[in-house]
Motif scaffolding. Sequence first.
Motif, PDB file in Angstrom:
ATOM      1  N   TYR A 167       0.837  -1.194   0.000  1.00 50.33           N
ATOM      2  CA  TYR A 167       0.000   0.000   0.000  1.00 50.33           C
ATOM      3  C   TYR A 167       0.880   1.255   0.000  1.00 50.33           C
ATOM      4  N   GLY A 168       0.320   2.319  -0.563  1.00 53.57           N
ATOM      5  CA  GLY A 168       1.065   3.564  -0.643  1.00 53.57           C
ATOM      6  C   GLY A 168       0.469   4.469  -1.700  1.00 53.57           C
ATOM      7  N   GLU A 169       1.262   5.433  -2.131  1.00 50.53           N
ATOM      8  CA  GLU A 169       0.812   6.365  -3.149  1.00 50.53           C
ATOM      9  C   GLU A 169       2.006   6.855  -3.954  1.00 50.53           C
ATOM     10  N   GLY A 170       1.725   7.372  -5.143  1.00 51.39           N
ATOM     11  CA  GLY A 170       2.811   7.875  -5.965  1.00 51.39           C
ATOM     12  C   GLY A 170       2.343   8.206  -7.361  1.00 51.39           C
ATOM     13  N   ARG A 171       3.289   8.333  -8.260  1.00 59.31           N
ATOM     14  CA  ARG A 171       3.003   8.618  -9.659  1.00 59.31           C
ATOM     15  C   ARG A 171       4.153   8.087 -10.506  1.00 59.31           C
ATOM     16  N   PHE A 172       3.861   7.849 -11.782  1.00 58.38           N
ATOM     17  CA  PHE A 172       4.929   7.510 -12.722  1.00 58.38           C
ATOM     18  C   PHE A 172       4.523   7.957 -14.115  1.00 58.38           C
ATOM     19  N   ASP A 173       5.514   8.258 -14.924  1.00 57.77           N
ATOM     20  CA  ASP A 173       5.326   8.736 -16.286  1.00 57.77           C
ATOM     21  C   ASP A 173       6.023   7.784 -17.247  1.00 57.77           C
ATOM     22  N   ILE A 174       5.337   7.457 -18.345  1.00 58.69           N
ATOM     23  CA  ILE A 174       5.881   6.577 -19.374  1.00 58.69           C
ATOM     24  C   ILE A 174       6.110   7.388 -20.642  1.00 58.69           C
ATOM     25  N   ASP A 175       7.307   7.293 -21.196  1.00 63.99           N
ATOM     26  CA  ASP A 175       7.631   7.984 -22.442  1.00 63.99           C
ATOM     27  C   ASP A 175       7.686   6.942 -23.557  1.00 63.99           C
ATOM     28  N   LYS A 189       3.147   5.642 -29.157  1.00 62.21           N
ATOM     29  CA  LYS A 189       3.943   6.857 -29.037  1.00 62.21           C
ATOM     30  C   LYS A 189       3.234   7.803 -28.076  1.00 62.21           C
ATOM     31  N   GLY A 190       3.950   8.824 -27.642  1.00 60.41           N
ATOM     32  CA  GLY A 190       3.354   9.796 -26.733  1.00 60.41           C
ATOM     33  C   GLY A 190       3.723   9.537 -25.285  1.00 60.41           C
ATOM     34  N   GLN A 191       3.023  10.209 -24.375  1.00 63.22           N
ATOM     35  CA  GLN A 191       3.305  10.090 -22.947  1.00 63.22           C
ATOM     36  C   GLN A 191       2.042   9.715 -22.184  1.00 63.22           C
ATOM     37  N   VAL A 192       2.238   8.920 -21.138  1.00 64.47           N
ATOM     38  CA  VAL A 192       1.139   8.523 -20.253  1.00 64.47           C
ATOM     39  C   VAL A 192       1.587   8.768 -18.817  1.00 64.47           C
ATOM     40  N   SER A 193       0.746   9.432 -18.033  1.00 61.57           N
ATOM     41  CA  SER A 193       1.052   9.726 -16.631  1.00 61.57           C
ATOM     42  C   SER A 193       0.025   9.067 -15.722  1.00 61.57           C
ATOM     43  N   PHE A 194       0.514   8.419 -14.673  1.00 62.64           N
ATOM     44  CA  PHE A 194      -0.335   7.760 -13.680  1.00 62.64           C
ATOM     45  C   PHE A 194      -0.145   8.430 -12.315  1.00 62.64           C
ATOM     46  N   GLU A 195      -1.244   8.617 -11.590  1.00 63.17           N
ATOM     47  CA  GLU A 195      -1.208   8.961 -10.173  1.00 63.17           C
ATOM     48  C   GLU A 195      -2.100   7.969  -9.441  1.00 63.17           C
ATOM     49  N   TYR A 196      -1.647   7.464  -8.310  1.00 63.53           N
ATOM     50  CA  TYR A 196      -2.407   6.426  -7.626  1.00 63.53           C
ATOM     51  C   TYR A 196      -2.271   6.582  -6.117  1.00 63.53           C
ATOM     52  N   ALA A 197      -3.252   6.036  -5.406  1.00 60.18           N
ATOM     53  CA  ALA A 197      -3.217   6.014  -3.944  1.00 60.18           C
ATOM     54  C   ALA A 197      -3.993   4.802  -3.456  1.00 60.18           C
ATOM     55  N   ARG A 198      -3.310   3.942  -2.697  1.00 57.01           N
ATOM     56  CA  ARG A 198      -3.922   2.813  -1.986  1.00 57.01           C
ATOM     57  C   ARG A 198      -3.461   2.933  -0.534  1.00 57.01           C
ATOM     58  N   PRO A 199      -4.135   3.782   0.248  1.00 57.32           N
ATOM     59  CA  PRO A 199      -3.638   4.105   1.591  1.00 57.32           C
ATOM     60  C   PRO A 199      -3.627   2.937   2.572  1.00 57.32           C
TER      61      PRO A 199
END
Length: 328
Positions: A167-175, A189-199
């Motif tokens: 459990y936790g939280e964060g973000r990551f970006d894929i290029d 192609k392009g970019q994808v951004s994730f933000e997540y939270a599983r407290p």
Amino acid sequence: MKKMFGALASLSLAACGPQIETVSFSDGLPGQEMAKLDVPSTTSQRIDDGAATVRQQGRGDLSGTWLVTGGTVLVVNGVTLWSLGSLNFVAGLEPASDNGTTAVWGPRTNDWERTTWKLTAVRTAPNAFKYTLEAKPKGSDDSEYAAVITGSHTVAVDEDGKAIKGYGEGRFDIDYDKAARLPFQDSKKGQVSFEYARPSPTAAVTVGVDLKEFVNDAAVPNTAAYRYSQVPGGEGFFEFATDSNIHWFDPTRIALERWTIKSRWNATGEGRADVRATGGDLASPVTMNECWDTRFRSTFLDGSAPSQVKWGVESSDCAFTGASYSTR
């Protein structure tokens, strides 16, 4: 006086809170489940990737908007599986170096893809990390390394400062522009951004995904947004927005309309979706509303288009009354 000073010292220590334990690098990276989307389903249900259109047969048939919701969730989960799967593939072994502040895994070669990976993680707090996953074609010079995934992750802790594994939280970006240079990669192609939270095991899970100039099989770049929330075993919602031409059949009307869908469901799986298209060649917004039962069969359908087929009674055939459109 001594008792007073002792009491003040105890109060000061209590105000600081429990000391957070130091989390190992191996436990400080997000697993594949961290940003995965889960929606209600049954073993007999067949979810198609019908994100491009909303198809509806009739009352009592499998809900068309639920199929779109489920199909889109599958697509988003596929991106998550690839990204965090790559991360955990590299971090699956002991790091090549670890000085307590920085850990480096690799180089590690994925033989079936002829790709060499390297992962670097930097500790920013006892339970928080930043990381970069780099890749290059196997056998190429180190100058060919490119940062494919960058992110940060904070491990959740309990009231005693102990880490809650998984459990936790964060973000990551894929290029994907950089990933496309690697052997045997697809045309994304392009970019994808994730933000997540599983407290915690009982708290709501939230995931946000943004696609920027993303290209998959189609030739036209796509910009889209996805937002998800789910209480474990309870209510949840999933909404997404994208630009698409509602008049694809008419060569004189080529402007892109903004499509949004917001789906909500309760613990039994009963739910509702509210669809809206705006802008582009539309003089006014077009809406559609649908509800489904515990077997995901359509119970209510309504909409603003003159040709819209309608059935059901909202007050008795919907788990949620009143439309709730996405604002994306």
